[in-house]
Design a protein around this motif. Structure first.
Motif, PDB file in Angstrom:
ATOM      1  N   MET A   1      -7.250  -1.320 -10.970  1.00  0.00           N
ATOM      2  CA  MET A   1      -6.270  -1.236 -11.610  1.00  0.00           C
ATOM      3  C   MET A   1      -4.950  -1.229 -10.484  1.00  0.00           C
ATOM      4  N   ALA A   2      -4.895  -0.298  -9.399  1.00  0.00           N
ATOM      5  CA  ALA A   2      -3.805  -0.385  -8.404  1.00  0.00           C
ATOM      6  C   ALA A   2      -3.840  -1.632  -7.805  1.00  0.00           C
ATOM      7  N   MET A   3      -4.842  -2.306  -7.618  1.00  0.00           N
ATOM      8  CA  MET A   3      -4.975  -3.537  -6.465  1.00  0.00           C
ATOM      9  C   MET A   3      -4.114  -4.757  -7.650  1.00  0.00           C
ATOM     10  N   GLN A   4      -4.527  -4.680  -8.889  1.00  0.00           N
ATOM     11  CA  GLN A   4      -3.726  -5.617  -9.813  1.00  0.00           C
ATOM     12  C   GLN A   4      -2.205  -5.488  -9.653  1.00  0.00           C
ATOM     13  N   ASN A   5      -1.857  -4.103  -9.628  1.00  0.00           N
ATOM     14  CA  ASN A   5      -0.323  -3.880  -9.448  1.00  0.00           C
ATOM     15  C   ASN A   5       0.382  -4.277  -8.085  1.00  0.00           C
ATOM     16  N   PHE A   6      -0.566  -4.235  -7.109  1.00  0.00           N
ATOM     17  CA  PHE A   6      -0.017  -4.658  -5.851  1.00  0.00           C
ATOM     18  C   PHE A   6      -0.145  -6.272  -5.927  1.00  0.00           C
ATOM     19  N   GLU A   7      -0.771  -6.867  -6.420  1.00  0.00           N
ATOM     20  CA  GLU A   7      -1.010  -8.252  -6.593  1.00  0.00           C
ATOM     21  C   GLU A   7       0.169  -8.846  -7.384  1.00  0.00           C
ATOM     22  N   THR A   8       0.607  -8.290  -8.677  1.00  0.00           N
ATOM     23  CA  THR A   8       1.451  -8.394  -9.504  1.00  0.00           C
ATOM     24  C   THR A   8       2.789  -8.217  -8.680  1.00  0.00           C
ATOM     25  N   LEU A   9       3.004  -7.206  -8.021  1.00  0.00           N
ATOM     26  CA  LEU A   9       4.243  -6.971  -7.213  1.00  0.00           C
ATOM     27  C   LEU A   9       4.242  -8.268  -6.213  1.00  0.00           C
ATOM     28  N   SER A  10       3.226  -8.643  -5.558  1.00  0.00           N
ATOM     29  CA  SER A  10       3.421  -9.387  -4.465  1.00  0.00           C
ATOM     30  C   SER A  10       3.787 -10.990  -5.004  1.00  0.00           C
ATOM     31  N   GLY A  36       3.316   3.977  11.478  1.00  0.00           N
ATOM     32  CA  GLY A  36       2.622   4.717  12.569  1.00  0.00           C
ATOM     33  C   GLY A  36       2.238   6.316  11.624  1.00  0.00           C
ATOM     34  N   MET A  37       2.855   6.592  10.608  1.00  0.00           N
ATOM     35  CA  MET A  37       2.393   7.732   9.843  1.00  0.00           C
ATOM     36  C   MET A  37       1.446   7.464   9.003  1.00  0.00           C
ATOM     37  N   LEU A  38       1.189   6.035   8.722  1.00  0.00           N
ATOM     38  CA  LEU A  38       0.225   5.882   7.622  1.00  0.00           C
ATOM     39  C   LEU A  38      -1.230   5.850   8.181  1.00  0.00           C
ATOM     40  N   ASP A  39      -2.058   6.168   7.094  1.00  0.00           N
ATOM     41  CA  ASP A  39      -3.655   5.965   7.362  1.00  0.00           C
ATOM     42  C   ASP A  39      -4.345   4.881   6.562  1.00  0.00           C
ATOM     43  N   PRO A  40      -4.218   3.719   7.107  1.00  0.00           N
ATOM     44  CA  PRO A  40      -4.854   2.537   6.368  1.00  0.00           C
ATOM     45  C   PRO A  40      -5.890   2.479   5.766  1.00  0.00           C
ATOM     46  N   GLN A  41      -6.909   3.261   6.432  1.00  0.00           N
ATOM     47  CA  GLN A  41      -8.124   3.385   5.729  1.00  0.00           C
ATOM     48  C   GLN A  41      -8.128   4.295   4.641  1.00  0.00           C
ATOM     49  N   ALA A  42      -7.257   5.471   4.638  1.00  0.00           N
ATOM     50  CA  ALA A  42      -6.912   5.975   3.225  1.00  0.00           C
ATOM     51  C   ALA A  42      -6.291   5.413   2.388  1.00  0.00           C
ATOM     52  N   ASP A  51      -7.296   5.187  -7.067  1.00  0.00           N
ATOM     53  CA  ASP A  51      -6.842   6.419  -7.153  1.00  0.00           C
ATOM     54  C   ASP A  51      -5.184   6.466  -6.931  1.00  0.00           C
ATOM     55  N   THR A  52      -4.425   6.414  -8.055  1.00  0.00           N
ATOM     56  CA  THR A  52      -3.282   6.224  -8.100  1.00  0.00           C
ATOM     57  C   THR A  52      -2.444   7.653  -7.528  1.00  0.00           C
ATOM     58  N   GLU A  53      -3.200   8.708  -7.876  1.00  0.00           N
ATOM     59  CA  GLU A  53      -2.765   9.964  -7.382  1.00  0.00           C
ATOM     60  C   GLU A  53      -2.589  10.163  -6.010  1.00  0.00           C
ATOM     61  N   SER A  54      -3.374   9.754  -5.223  1.00  0.00           N
ATOM     62  CA  SER A  54      -3.528   9.898  -3.769  1.00  0.00           C
ATOM     63  C   SER A  54      -2.433   9.090  -3.261  1.00  0.00           C
ATOM     64  N   LEU A  55      -2.380   7.526  -4.034  1.00  0.00           N
ATOM     65  CA  LEU A  55      -1.260   6.744  -3.351  1.00  0.00           C
ATOM     66  C   LEU A  55      -0.085   7.198  -3.633  1.00  0.00           C
ATOM     67  N   LYS A  61       4.994  11.578   0.290  1.00  0.00           N
ATOM     68  CA  LYS A  61       5.418  12.202   1.819  1.00  0.00           C
ATOM     69  C   LYS A  61       6.083  11.289   2.720  1.00  0.00           C
ATOM     70  N   ILE A  62       5.971   9.996   2.715  1.00  0.00           N
ATOM     71  CA  ILE A  62       6.863   9.037   3.498  1.00  0.00           C
ATOM     72  C   ILE A  62       8.216   9.096   2.816  1.00  0.00           C
ATOM     73  N   LEU A  63       8.327   9.065   1.613  1.00  0.00           N
ATOM     74  CA  LEU A  63       9.754   9.061   1.075  1.00  0.00           C
ATOM     75  C   LEU A  63      10.655  10.409   1.232  1.00  0.00           C
ATOM     76  N   GLU A  64       9.861  11.355   1.699  1.00  0.00           N
ATOM     77  CA  GLU A  64      10.597  12.535   2.121  1.00  0.00           C
ATOM     78  C   GLU A  64      11.057  12.640   3.590  1.00  0.00           C
ATOM     79  N   THR A  65      10.788  11.555   4.398  1.00  0.00           N
ATOM     80  CA  THR A  65      11.328  11.625   5.716  1.00  0.00           C
ATOM     81  C   THR A  65      12.513  10.613   5.777  1.00  0.00           C
ATOM     82  N   PRO A  66      13.340  10.727   6.680  1.00  0.00           N
ATOM     83  CA  PRO A  66      14.513  10.171   6.923  1.00  0.00           C
ATOM     84  C   PRO A  66      14.320   8.418   6.921  1.00  0.00           C
ATOM     85  N   GLU A  67      13.103   8.073   7.707  1.00  0.00           N
ATOM     86  CA  GLU A  67      12.803   6.850   7.628  1.00  0.00           C
ATOM     87  C   GLU A  67      12.355   6.174   6.564  1.00  0.00           C
TER      88      GLU A  67
END
Length: 81
Positions: A1-10, A36-42, A51-55, A61-67
């Protein structure tokens, strides 16, 4: 399901002619820092497993950073055009 959403967004980004703008944002200083903050494998494991909850947690966590906040703002502005 999540991959389909990414494909739709793309496909939607492509349809709107936004793929080059997204690449520029990703290659920006903030984009590189976040990369650099991301773990591509995860991310891949969570996306493939639906696993949408993990995503959501990773994104949160990323959106909490200034960047992350600046990057999200850039994407939001780009999508408004």
């Amino acid at each position: 399901m999540a991959m389909q959403n990414f494909e739709t967004l793309s496909r939607e980004l492509e349809r709107r002619g936004k793929t080059e703008e997204i690449k520029k944002i990703a290659q920006s200083r903030d984009g590189q820092r976040i990369s650099g903050m991301l773990d591509p494998q995860a991310i891949e494991k969570a996306a493939r497993g639906g696993d949408t909850e993990s995503l959501k947690n990773m994104l949160g966590k990323i959106l909490e950073t200034p960047e992350g906040k600046r990057l999200a703002d850039s994407v939001r502005k780009m999508m408004e055009d």
